[in-house]
Scaffold this motif. Structure first.
Motif, PDB file in Angstrom:
ATOM      1  N   GLY A  62      -1.509  15.356  84.646  1.00 40.22           N
ATOM      2  CA  GLY A  62      -0.192  14.771  84.423  1.00 40.22           C
ATOM      3  C   GLY A  62       0.958  15.759  84.454  1.00 40.22           C
ATOM      4  N   ARG A  63       0.668  16.993  84.806  1.00 41.55           N
ATOM      5  CA  ARG A  63       1.694  18.040  84.842  1.00 41.55           C
ATOM      6  C   ARG A  63       1.828  18.595  86.254  1.00 41.55           C
ATOM      7  NH1 ARG A  63       2.892  20.464  79.807  1.00 41.55           N
ATOM      8  NH2 ARG A  63       2.007  19.273  78.109  1.00 41.55           N
ATOM      9  N   LEU A  64       3.040  19.046  86.577  1.00 40.39           N
ATOM     10  CA  LEU A  64       3.276  19.650  87.888  1.00 40.39           C
ATOM     11  C   LEU A  64       3.072  21.159  87.821  1.00 40.39           C
ATOM     12  CD1 LEU A  64       6.417  17.766  89.245  1.00 40.39           C
ATOM     13  CD2 LEU A  64       4.115  17.775  90.198  1.00 40.39           C
ATOM     14  N   ILE A  65       2.320  21.648  88.767  1.00 39.82           N
ATOM     15  CA  ILE A  65       2.085  23.078  88.903  1.00 39.82           C
ATOM     16  C   ILE A  65       2.814  23.519  90.173  1.00 39.82           C
ATOM     17  CG2 ILE A  65       0.385  24.931  89.061  1.00 39.82           C
ATOM     18  CD1 ILE A  65       0.133  23.145  86.493  1.00 39.82           C
ATOM     19  N   PHE A  66       3.781  24.408  90.001  1.00 44.72           N
ATOM     20  CA  PHE A  66       4.567  24.892  91.132  1.00 44.72           C
ATOM     21  C   PHE A  66       4.126  26.292  91.519  1.00 44.72           C
ATOM     22  CE2 PHE A  66       7.465  21.805  89.253  1.00 44.72           C
ATOM     23  CZ  PHE A  66       7.906  21.124  90.373  1.00 44.72           C
ATOM     24  N   ASN A  67       4.257  26.560  92.789  1.00 45.35           N
ATOM     25  CA  ASN A  67       4.080  27.910  93.308  1.00 45.35           C
ATOM     26  C   ASN A  67       5.262  28.145  94.235  1.00 45.35           C
ATOM     27  OD1 ASN A  67       3.112  30.398  94.005  1.00 45.35           O
ATOM     28  ND2 ASN A  67       1.379  29.642  95.179  1.00 45.35           N
ATOM     29  N   LEU A  68       6.089  29.102  93.893  1.00 43.62           N
ATOM     30  CA  LEU A  68       7.258  29.433  94.706  1.00 43.62           C
ATOM     31  C   LEU A  68       7.205  30.907  95.075  1.00 43.62           C
ATOM     32  CD1 LEU A  68       8.534  27.224  92.386  1.00 43.62           C
ATOM     33  CD2 LEU A  68      10.420  27.550  93.932  1.00 43.62           C
ATOM     34  N   ASP A  69       7.799  31.223  96.209  1.00 44.15           N
ATOM     35  CA  ASP A  69       7.864  32.612  96.642  1.00 44.15           C
ATOM     36  C   ASP A  69       9.087  32.790  97.532  1.00 44.15           C
ATOM     37  OD1 ASP A  69       7.221  35.285  96.946  1.00 44.15           O
ATOM     38  OD2 ASP A  69       5.235  34.924  97.785  1.00 44.15           O
ATOM     39  N   SER A  70       9.506  34.027  97.680  1.00 46.90           N
ATOM     40  CA  SER A  70      10.637  34.362  98.532  1.00 46.90           C
ATOM     41  C   SER A  70      10.422  35.747  99.108  1.00 46.90           C
ATOM     42  CB  SER A  70      11.936  34.345  97.722  1.00 46.90           C
ATOM     43  OG  SER A  70      13.018  34.779  98.526  1.00 46.90           O
ATOM     44  N   ASP A  71      11.091  36.006 100.222  1.00 41.92           N
ATOM     45  CA  ASP A  71      11.017  37.331 100.816  1.00 41.92           C
ATOM     46  C   ASP A  71      12.106  38.260 100.290  1.00 41.92           C
ATOM     47  OD1 ASP A  71      13.206  36.199 102.072  1.00 41.92           O
ATOM     48  OD2 ASP A  71      12.574  36.691 104.098  1.00 41.92           O
ATOM     49  N   ALA A  72      12.953  37.778  99.374  1.00 40.71           N
ATOM     50  CA  ALA A  72      14.031  38.581  98.792  1.00 40.71           C
ATOM     51  C   ALA A  72      13.797  38.740  97.291  1.00 40.71           C
ATOM     52  CB  ALA A  72      15.378  37.921  99.051  1.00 40.71           C
ATOM     53  N   MET A  73      13.916  39.958  96.792  1.00 41.68           N
ATOM     54  CA  MET A  73      13.582  40.243  95.398  1.00 41.68           C
ATOM     55  C   MET A  73      14.490  39.519  94.386  1.00 41.68           C
ATOM     56  SD  MET A  73      10.858  41.909  95.321  1.00 41.68           S
ATOM     57  CE  MET A  73      10.633  42.790  93.789  1.00 41.68           C
ATOM     58  N   ILE A  74      15.784  39.482  94.623  1.00 40.71           N
ATOM     59  CA  ILE A  74      16.676  38.798  93.675  1.00 40.71           C
ATOM     60  C   ILE A  74      16.328  37.312  93.622  1.00 40.71           C
ATOM     61  CG2 ILE A  74      19.066  38.119  93.167  1.00 40.71           C
ATOM     62  CD1 ILE A  74      18.544  41.067  92.581  1.00 40.71           C
ATOM     63  N   THR A  75      16.142  36.712  94.795  1.00 43.19           N
ATOM     64  CA  THR A  75      15.770  35.295  94.862  1.00 43.19           C
ATOM     65  C   THR A  75      14.429  35.067  94.183  1.00 43.19           C
ATOM     66  OG1 THR A  75      16.993  35.083  96.924  1.00 43.19           O
ATOM     67  CG2 THR A  75      15.414  33.333  96.415  1.00 43.19           C
ATOM     68  N   LYS A  76      13.491  35.964  94.419  1.00 41.36           N
ATOM     69  CA  LYS A  76      12.172  35.850  93.800  1.00 41.36           C
ATOM     70  C   LYS A  76      12.288  35.962  92.275  1.00 41.36           C
ATOM     71  CE  LYS A  76       7.515  37.459  94.650  1.00 41.36           C
ATOM     72  NZ  LYS A  76       6.666  38.190  95.574  1.00 41.36           N
ATOM     73  N   GLY A  77      13.195  36.795  91.800  1.00 37.29           N
ATOM     74  CA  GLY A  77      13.422  36.909  90.358  1.00 37.29           C
ATOM     75  C   GLY A  77      13.982  35.628  89.774  1.00 37.29           C
ATOM     76  N   ILE A  78      14.926  35.033  90.486  1.00 34.46           N
ATOM     77  CA  ILE A  78      15.494  33.752  90.045  1.00 34.46           C
ATOM     78  C   ILE A  78      14.401  32.681  90.019  1.00 34.46           C
ATOM     79  CG2 ILE A  78      17.111  31.907  90.669  1.00 34.46           C
ATOM     80  CD1 ILE A  78      18.914  34.205  91.842  1.00 34.46           C
ATOM     81  N   ILE A  79      13.576  32.682  91.049  1.00 33.47           N
ATOM     82  CA  ILE A  79      12.454  31.736  91.132  1.00 33.47           C
ATOM     83  C   ILE A  79      11.524  31.914  89.938  1.00 33.47           C
ATOM     84  CG2 ILE A  79      10.297  31.349  92.394  1.00 33.47           C
ATOM     85  CD1 ILE A  79      11.923  31.739  94.983  1.00 33.47           C
ATOM     86  N   SER A  80      11.261  33.170  89.569  1.00 31.70           N
ATOM     87  CA  SER A  80      10.349  33.412  88.450  1.00 31.70           C
ATOM     88  C   SER A  80      10.901  32.807  87.159  1.00 31.70           C
ATOM     89  CB  SER A  80      10.059  34.903  88.286  1.00 31.70           C
ATOM     90  OG  SER A  80      11.178  35.581  87.770  1.00 31.70           O
ATOM     91  N   LEU A  81      12.231  32.863  86.978  1.00 29.85           N
ATOM     92  CA  LEU A  81      12.842  32.244  85.799  1.00 29.85           C
ATOM     93  C   LEU A  81      12.705  30.728  85.856  1.00 29.85           C
ATOM     94  CD1 LEU A  81      16.152  34.312  85.435  1.00 29.85           C
ATOM     95  CD2 LEU A  81      13.946  34.704  84.303  1.00 29.85           C
ATOM     96  N   LEU A  82      12.991  30.156  87.019  1.00 29.69           N
ATOM     97  CA  LEU A  82      12.852  28.699  87.181  1.00 29.69           C
ATOM     98  C   LEU A  82      11.424  28.251  86.882  1.00 29.69           C
ATOM     99  CD1 LEU A  82      14.906  28.018  90.426  1.00 29.69           C
ATOM    100  CD2 LEU A  82      15.394  27.120  88.140  1.00 29.69           C
ATOM    101  N   MET A  83      10.453  29.003  87.382  1.00 27.03           N
ATOM    102  CA  MET A  83       9.055  28.621  87.168  1.00 27.03           C
ATOM    103  C   MET A  83       8.678  28.660  85.689  1.00 27.03           C
ATOM    104  SD  MET A  83       6.998  30.020  90.483  1.00 27.03           S
ATOM    105  CE  MET A  83       5.439  29.652  89.715  1.00 27.03           C
ATOM    106  N   ARG A  84       9.228  29.611  84.950  1.00 25.69           N
ATOM    107  CA  ARG A  84       8.950  29.659  83.513  1.00 25.69           C
ATOM    108  C   ARG A  84       9.385  28.363  82.843  1.00 25.69           C
ATOM    109  NH1 ARG A  84      11.500  35.140  81.305  1.00 25.69           N
ATOM    110  NH2 ARG A  84      11.122  34.115  79.298  1.00 25.69           N
TER     111      ARG A  84
END
Length: 135
Positions: A62-84
């Motif tokens: 019943g829960r969503l499991i996301f996997n996100l990635d980016s080729d840019a470090m700043i974007t990847k950092g933002i993604i890591s916050l969103l995933m948390r």
């Protein structure tokens, strides 16, 4: 639960200058598990981002499991916050909660217009996935 995580993120960024905030984003990016290349497809690509961003998801218990990635470090950092904040949450919880940490830590006002648009595209895609899974 989501609000506690957002409050935790806000506290981590509290009092930091923007140079230090970028360093924290890069540090967060380095801790993010890389996405398997088999998921880095055009179908999983998010348009509207300056850098390449991919998102995949599945539902478990019943829960969503996301996997996100980016080729840019700043974007990847933002993604890591969103995933948390959104990862391993019920779809309805993702839809019902405002992502207020973005404004609180100054991301919106300190990103370039292209990165800001990219962030909006990522959030929109996460919400679309949650909407499709909530029904």
């Amino acid at each position: 639960m989501t609000d506690a995580i957002q409050d935790e993120i806000i506290k981590e960024f509290e009092g930091l200058e923007w140079f230090d905030k970028y360093e924290l984003l890069i540090s967060s990016a380095k801790r993010l598990e890389p996405m398997d290349d088999k998921f880095k497809t055009e179908e999983n690509s998010i348009s509207g981002c300056q850098s390449k961003v991919w998102i995949s998801s599945y539902r478990e218990n019943g829960r969503l499991i996301f996997n996100l990635d980016s080729d840019a470090m700043i974007t990847k950092g933002i993604i890591s916050l969103l995933m948390r904040v959104v990862n391993n949450r019920p779809p309805r919880e993702i839809l019902d909660n405002e992502l207020y940490f973005i404004e609180e830590i100054g991301l919106k006002s300190n990103l370039s217009p292209a990165r800001s648009n990219g962030l909006e595209s990522i959030i929109k895609r996460i919400k679309e996935i949650a909407e499709s899974e909530a029904n």
